[in-house]
Design a protein around this motif. Structure first.
Motif, mmCIF file in Angstrom:
data_model
loop_
_atom_site.group_PDB
_atom_site.id
_atom_site.type_symbol
_atom_site.label_atom_id
_atom_site.label_comp_id
_atom_site.label_asym_id
_atom_site.label_seq_id
_atom_site.Cartn_x
_atom_site.Cartn_y
_atom_site.Cartn_z
ATOM 1 N N LEU A 91 0.816 -1.181 -0.127
ATOM 2 C CA LEU A 91 -0.233 0.083 -0.002
ATOM 3 C C LEU A 91 0.880 1.179 0.000
ATOM 4 N N THR A 92 1.899 1.341 0.963
ATOM 5 C CA THR A 92 2.930 2.268 0.680
ATOM 6 C C THR A 92 3.530 2.317 -0.620
ATOM 7 N N ALA A 93 3.708 1.576 -1.444
ATOM 8 C CA ALA A 93 4.452 1.638 -2.810
ATOM 9 C C ALA A 93 3.069 2.167 -3.468
ATOM 10 N N ILE A 94 2.176 1.982 -3.604
ATOM 11 C CA ILE A 94 0.984 2.376 -4.348
ATOM 12 C C ILE A 94 0.691 3.948 -4.047
ATOM 13 N N VAL A 95 0.758 4.038 -2.926
ATOM 14 C CA VAL A 95 0.531 5.517 -2.337
ATOM 15 C C VAL A 95 1.599 6.715 -2.722
ATOM 16 N N LEU A 96 3.140 6.164 -2.557
ATOM 17 C CA LEU A 96 4.038 6.890 -3.141
ATOM 18 C C LEU A 96 4.055 6.969 -4.807
ATOM 19 N N GLY A 97 3.636 5.737 -5.513
ATOM 20 C CA GLY A 97 3.466 5.853 -6.839
ATOM 21 C C GLY A 97 2.573 6.823 -7.386
ATOM 22 N N ILE A 98 1.403 6.996 -6.563
ATOM 23 C CA ILE A 98 0.291 7.931 -6.899
ATOM 24 C C ILE A 98 0.965 9.376 -6.628
ATOM 25 N N VAL A 99 1.597 9.614 -5.653
ATOM 26 C CA VAL A 99 2.259 10.935 -5.272
ATOM 27 C C VAL A 99 3.171 11.365 -6.449
ATOM 28 N N GLU A 100 4.263 10.431 -6.946
ATOM 29 C CA GLU A 100 5.281 10.644 -7.916
ATOM 30 C C GLU A 100 4.318 10.789 -9.287
ATOM 31 N N GLY A 101 3.432 9.979 -9.647
ATOM 32 C CA GLY A 101 2.698 10.242 -10.886
ATOM 33 C C GLY A 101 1.821 11.566 -10.983
ATOM 34 N N PRO A 161 11.349 6.729 -13.376
ATOM 35 C CA PRO A 161 11.245 6.394 -14.819
ATOM 36 C C PRO A 161 9.766 5.923 -15.377
ATOM 37 N N GLY A 162 9.058 5.686 -14.401
ATOM 38 C CA GLY A 162 7.648 5.260 -14.607
ATOM 39 C C GLY A 162 7.023 6.439 -15.338
ATOM 40 N N ALA A 163 7.277 7.778 -14.735
ATOM 41 C CA ALA A 163 6.723 9.067 -14.923
ATOM 42 C C ALA A 163 7.294 9.292 -16.292
ATOM 43 N N ILE A 164 8.812 9.220 -16.567
ATOM 44 C CA ILE A 164 9.356 9.399 -17.712
ATOM 45 C C ILE A 164 8.681 8.892 -18.876
ATOM 46 N N LEU A 165 8.447 7.455 -18.573
ATOM 47 C CA LEU A 165 7.763 6.580 -19.644
ATOM 48 C C LEU A 165 6.408 7.236 -20.266
ATOM 49 N N ALA A 166 5.858 7.874 -19.115
ATOM 50 C CA ALA A 166 4.326 8.384 -19.611
ATOM 51 C C ALA A 166 4.585 9.675 -20.555
ATOM 52 N N ILE A 167 5.919 10.517 -20.592
ATOM 53 C CA ILE A 167 5.974 11.469 -21.475
ATOM 54 C C ILE A 167 6.173 10.821 -22.883
ATOM 55 N N VAL A 168 7.187 9.767 -22.854
ATOM 56 C CA VAL A 168 7.713 9.011 -24.157
ATOM 57 C C VAL A 168 6.200 8.658 -24.822
ATOM 58 N N PHE A 225 6.484 1.764 -10.122
ATOM 59 C CA PHE A 225 6.764 2.262 -11.339
ATOM 60 C C PHE A 225 5.371 2.227 -12.087
ATOM 61 N N VAL A 226 4.677 1.235 -12.056
ATOM 62 C CA VAL A 226 3.338 1.019 -12.955
ATOM 63 C C VAL A 226 2.257 2.047 -12.558
ATOM 64 N N VAL A 227 2.329 2.198 -11.306
ATOM 65 C CA VAL A 227 1.165 3.098 -10.658
ATOM 66 C C VAL A 227 1.577 4.377 -11.109
ATOM 67 N N SER A 228 3.033 5.069 -11.113
ATOM 68 C CA SER A 228 3.391 6.433 -11.340
ATOM 69 C C SER A 228 3.291 6.552 -12.707
ATOM 70 N N PHE A 229 3.554 5.466 -13.759
ATOM 71 C CA PHE A 229 3.211 5.854 -15.062
ATOM 72 C C PHE A 229 1.848 5.828 -15.622
#
Length: 266
Positions: free
Chosen positions: A5-15, A51-58, A222-226
């Motif tokens: 759950l922590t990984a998901i929350v931080l992924g959302i924050v990053e994204g 890199p998940g967020a970076i991939l979104a730009i690509v 990574f997946v969540v932030s993407f």
């Protein structure tokens, strides 16, 4: 809160925050402080999911990158100018980031620095929004080499957590007279070499902290932030084109003020 759950929350924050002028690093630091995460355990995770967020730009701008690549093969001036501008803007952060890496990491441990930077950055955005006189420049390729260097120098201010890399580059570009849309897209594209370089440097330095369950958690983040960044960037351009950056400035001021109140227990 369990690790998944922590990984998901931080992924959302990053994204959500990576490409908005609100400081993704600052929000991750505050999340660590306010929600009681172990900062040592999650520091490398926070870098590794970028890199998940970076991939979104690509993915979102694949046509642009394909056109630039094709243009480079044909030596088209616009494609050459596009790559030149991003490389010039990237150089200052690459040099300073490598030289002062340890000092920058030390700042990441201070939630108070983040909170103050959020407030100061919000005020700075309001000032630039009011005073800047911008004009269309025809996209990233239309930005001058000298302007690109200045944007790259301004980006270095974001090494202070809470300042916001995207906020610094966008406001720096607007202060130089570059229109909002181009300023935002310049910031998006500049994120690719900047964040990739920062991620590689940090992972190489702290590779011993990655292993076991952390690899799986990084994959989740990574997946969540993407996925979150995909949705956020689409709406961001439309919002700033219509309403400018003032909503983000006021958010920063309110969020930073609330964090200061919590941290100082006012």
């Amino acid at each position: 809160m369990n690790d998944i759950l922590t990984a998901i929350v931080l992924g959302i924050v990053e994204g959500v925050t990576e490409f908005l002028p609100v400081s993704s690093t600052g929000h991750l630091v505050l999340a660590t402080e306010l929600m009681g995460y172990d900062p040592q355990k999650w520091a490398v995770f926070n870098v590794a999911i970028q890199p998940g967020a970076i991939l979104a730009i690509v993915v979102l701008y694949w046509r642009t990158f394909l056109a630039v690549l094709t243009g480079l093969m044909k030596r088209e001036p616009n494609s050459i100018a596009f790559v030149r501008n991003l490389l010039i803007a990237f150089i200052p952060a690459a040099v300073l980031g490598f030289a002062f890496n340890d000092r920058i990491e030390a700042l990441l441990e201070s939630a108070r620095v983040v909170a103050w930077a959020l407030v100061a950055g919000g005020i700075g955005i309001l000032v630039v929004e009011r005073l800047a006189r911008t004009r269309p420049v025809g996209g990233v390729a239309g930005v001058g080499a000298g302007q690109s260097l200045k944007i790259g120098l301004v980006q270095c201010i974001a090494m202070i957590p809470g300042v916001s890399r995207s906020g610094a580059t966008i406001m720096g570009a607007m202060a130089l007279g570059i229109d909002r849309r181009t300023a935002a897209e310049f910031s998006f594209f500049l994120a690719l070499p900047t964040l990739t370089g920062a991620t590689v440097l940090q992972l190489a330095k702290h590779h011993d902290q990655i292993g076991g369950d952390m690899i799986g958690l990084i994959g989740i983040g990574f997946v969540v932030s993407f996925l979150v960044a995909l949705a956020v960037v689409k709406g961001f351009i439309a919002l700033v084109t219509r309403h400018g950056f003032a909503p983000f400035a006021w958010y920063r001021i309110v969020a930073g003020g609330a964090a200061l109140a919590f941290l100082y227990r006012i």
